[in-house]
Write a protein that holds these residues in place. Structure first.
Motif, mmCIF file in Angstrom:
data_model
loop_
_atom_site.group_PDB
_atom_site.id
_atom_site.type_symbol
_atom_site.label_atom_id
_atom_site.label_comp_id
_atom_site.label_asym_id
_atom_site.label_seq_id
_atom_site.Cartn_x
_atom_site.Cartn_y
_atom_site.Cartn_z
ATOM 1 N N ASP A 1 -3.023 2.728 -8.541
ATOM 2 C CA ASP A 1 -3.330 3.983 -7.854
ATOM 3 C C ASP A 1 -4.612 3.911 -7.041
ATOM 4 O OD1 ASP A 1 -4.852 3.727 -10.145
ATOM 5 O OD2 ASP A 1 -4.859 5.869 -10.599
ATOM 6 N N ARG A 2 -5.280 2.767 -7.066
ATOM 7 C CA ARG A 2 -6.483 2.579 -6.247
ATOM 8 C C ARG A 2 -6.148 2.039 -4.861
ATOM 9 N NH1 ARG A 2 -11.618 4.322 -8.094
ATOM 10 N NH2 ARG A 2 -11.549 4.474 -10.353
ATOM 11 N N LEU A 3 -4.864 1.799 -4.597
ATOM 12 C CA LEU A 3 -4.418 1.383 -3.275
ATOM 13 C C LEU A 3 -3.781 2.587 -2.600
ATOM 14 C CD1 LEU A 3 -4.679 -1.328 -4.846
ATOM 15 C CD2 LEU A 3 -2.711 -2.149 -3.549
ATOM 16 N N GLY A 4 -4.207 2.913 -1.403
ATOM 17 C CA GLY A 4 -3.655 4.094 -0.763
ATOM 18 C C GLY A 4 -3.620 4.005 0.745
ATOM 19 N N LEU A 5 -2.962 5.014 1.347
ATOM 20 C CA LEU A 5 -2.912 5.164 2.794
ATOM 21 C C LEU A 5 -3.517 6.514 3.158
ATOM 22 C CD1 LEU A 5 0.706 3.860 3.535
ATOM 23 C CD2 LEU A 5 -1.446 2.652 3.943
ATOM 24 N N ALA B 1 -4.918 1.805 5.604
ATOM 25 C CA ALA B 1 -5.004 1.445 4.189
ATOM 26 C C ALA B 1 -6.443 1.543 3.714
ATOM 27 C CB ALA B 1 -4.485 0.029 3.987
ATOM 28 N N TYR B 2 -6.612 1.824 2.445
ATOM 29 C CA TYR B 2 -7.949 1.856 1.847
ATOM 30 C C TYR B 2 -7.859 1.459 0.381
ATOM 31 C CZ TYR B 2 -6.598 6.345 -0.207
ATOM 32 O OH TYR B 2 -5.957 7.332 -0.915
ATOM 33 N N LEU B 3 -9.006 1.068 -0.163
ATOM 34 C CA LEU B 3 -9.132 0.755 -1.578
ATOM 35 C C LEU B 3 -10.041 1.803 -2.202
ATOM 36 C CD1 LEU B 3 -9.711 -3.083 -1.174
ATOM 37 C CD2 LEU B 3 -7.592 -1.971 -1.920
ATOM 38 N N ASP B 4 -9.526 2.540 -3.141
ATOM 39 C CA ASP B 4 -10.290 3.618 -3.768
ATOM 40 C C ASP B 4 -11.240 3.048 -4.821
ATOM 41 O OD1 ASP B 4 -11.297 5.912 -4.825
ATOM 42 O OD2 ASP B 4 -9.380 6.690 -5.568
ATOM 43 N N THR B 5 -12.530 3.139 -4.553
ATOM 44 C CA THR B 5 -13.534 2.683 -5.515
ATOM 45 C C THR B 5 -14.352 3.854 -6.059
ATOM 46 O OG1 THR B 5 -15.076 2.236 -3.685
ATOM 47 C CG2 THR B 5 -13.718 0.404 -4.459
ATOM 48 N N SER B 6 -13.868 5.074 -5.844
ATOM 49 C CA SER B 6 -14.574 6.250 -6.341
ATOM 50 C C SER B 6 -14.523 6.292 -7.860
ATOM 51 C CB SER B 6 -13.961 7.534 -5.766
ATOM 52 O OG SER B 6 -12.628 7.687 -6.212
ATOM 53 N N LEU C 1 6.432 -6.172 -4.850
ATOM 54 C CA LEU C 1 6.192 -6.627 -3.484
ATOM 55 C C LEU C 1 5.012 -7.604 -3.431
ATOM 56 C CD1 LEU C 1 6.612 -3.215 -1.632
ATOM 57 C CD2 LEU C 1 8.131 -5.186 -1.426
ATOM 58 N N LEU C 2 3.992 -7.297 -4.201
ATOM 59 C CA LEU C 2 2.822 -8.165 -4.230
ATOM 60 C C LEU C 2 3.140 -9.496 -4.902
ATOM 61 C CD1 LEU C 2 -0.098 -8.388 -3.425
ATOM 62 C CD2 LEU C 2 -0.741 -7.115 -5.476
ATOM 63 N N ASN C 3 3.933 -9.454 -5.942
ATOM 64 C CA ASN C 3 4.328 -10.694 -6.613
ATOM 65 C C ASN C 3 5.120 -11.609 -5.687
ATOM 66 O OD1 ASN C 3 3.148 -10.613 -9.151
ATOM 67 N ND2 ASN C 3 4.797 -9.389 -10.033
ATOM 68 N N SER C 4 5.941 -11.019 -4.834
ATOM 69 C CA SER C 4 6.720 -11.846 -3.901
ATOM 70 C C SER C 4 5.789 -12.540 -2.910
ATOM 71 C CB SER C 4 7.747 -10.985 -3.157
ATOM 72 O OG SER C 4 7.111 -10.087 -2.266
ATOM 73 N N LEU C 5 4.714 -11.887 -2.511
ATOM 74 C CA LEU C 5 3.726 -12.509 -1.629
ATOM 75 C C LEU C 5 2.981 -13.627 -2.360
ATOM 76 C CD1 LEU C 5 2.321 -9.326 0.114
ATOM 77 C CD2 LEU C 5 3.351 -11.268 1.311
ATOM 78 N N PHE D 1 0.832 -1.207 0.000
ATOM 79 C CA PHE D 1 0.000 0.000 0.000
ATOM 80 C C PHE D 1 0.867 1.257 0.000
ATOM 81 C CE2 PHE D 1 -3.325 -2.930 1.342
ATOM 82 C CZ PHE D 1 -4.455 -2.392 0.765
ATOM 83 N N ALA D 2 1.955 1.249 0.774
ATOM 84 C CA ALA D 2 2.817 2.425 0.858
ATOM 85 C C ALA D 2 3.458 2.728 -0.492
ATOM 86 C CB ALA D 2 3.890 2.203 1.921
ATOM 87 N N ALA D 3 3.934 1.696 -1.167
ATOM 88 C CA ALA D 3 4.556 1.904 -2.481
ATOM 89 C C ALA D 3 3.543 2.466 -3.471
ATOM 90 C CB ALA D 3 5.142 0.592 -2.995
#
Length: 209
Positions: free
Chosen positions: A140-144, A153-158, A79-83, A65-67
């Motif tokens: 860009d829909r992942l944010g802090l 953390a939040y998921l932008d669905t606007s 980072l997500l791919n490593s998970l 989320f930070a990245a």
């Protein structure tokens, strides 16, 4: 596949910590089980040993989320791919529990849990959920949250990609803080202007004498 809703697992876990306030809600097995929501079968496998493992996964998810929040979308994906590599999932077709108007199963995809422990299962679902959300809506829909000290953390669905806060409460708090800051700046400018005018008047008066 409509699997983006699994991203809520990631948000719930990340938001159990408030780094700026030095608060950590992951303090018991009961708290961990609550994170699973309706997935009670998975939750029943939680043990004390999962607490430190969940905290490690949480830190890695927060880094994603930070990245993304900093605009480093490639970094977020890496980072997500490593998970995803570390915590693979098994997609399966389901539908026996939901029927259409004609009594036929509403077939859909879901993520089956064949993990060795609760942490592995939760991490796999969280990572896959974020992956689907990111690829469907954009990094860009992942944010802090931008309302300090909150960094939830939040998921932008606007519709216009305008979300900046994790909740209405934080949005209101940030707007109030910005309003007060503008008022203080206006007051300071007014005081400086008044002081300048007073000084100028004194100079004129002195000159007339």
């Amino acid at each position: 596949m409509e699997l983006a809703h699994y991203s809520d697992f990631a948000v719930r876990l990340v938001n159990t910590e408030e780094p700026a306030r030095n608060k950590d809600a992951l303090t018991s097995v009961e708290v961990l089980r609550d994170l699973f929501g309706p997935a009670t079968q998975m939750a029943r496998r939680v043990t004390e040993a999962d607490l430190p493992r969940f905290r490690t996964v949480r830190a890695r998810l927060r880094a994603v989320f930070a990245a993304a929040d900093e605009g480093n979308h490639t970094g977020a994906v890496d980072l997500l791919n490593s998970l995803l590599l570390e915590f693979p999932v098994s997609p399966q077709i389901s539908g026996h529990d939901t029927l259409d108007e004609e009594g036929r199963p509403r077939w859909h995809m879901h993520l089956a849990d064949h993990s060795s422990n609760a942490t592995t299962g939760y991490a796999a679902i969280s990572a896959m959920g974020l992956a689907f959300h990111l690829t469907e809506f954009g990094a860009d829909r992942l944010g802090l949250c931008q309302a300090p000290p909150c960094r939830n953390a939040y998921l932008d669905t606007s519709t216009n990609r305008s979300r900046r806060y994790c909740s209405d409460r934080c949005a209101t708090r940030a707007n109030v803080a910005a309003y007060r800051a503008r008022k203080r700046l206006e007051a300071e400018r007014s005081d400086r202007t008044g002081l300048t005018e007073d000084t100028s008047q004194e100079s004129i008066t002195a000159g007339e004498r």
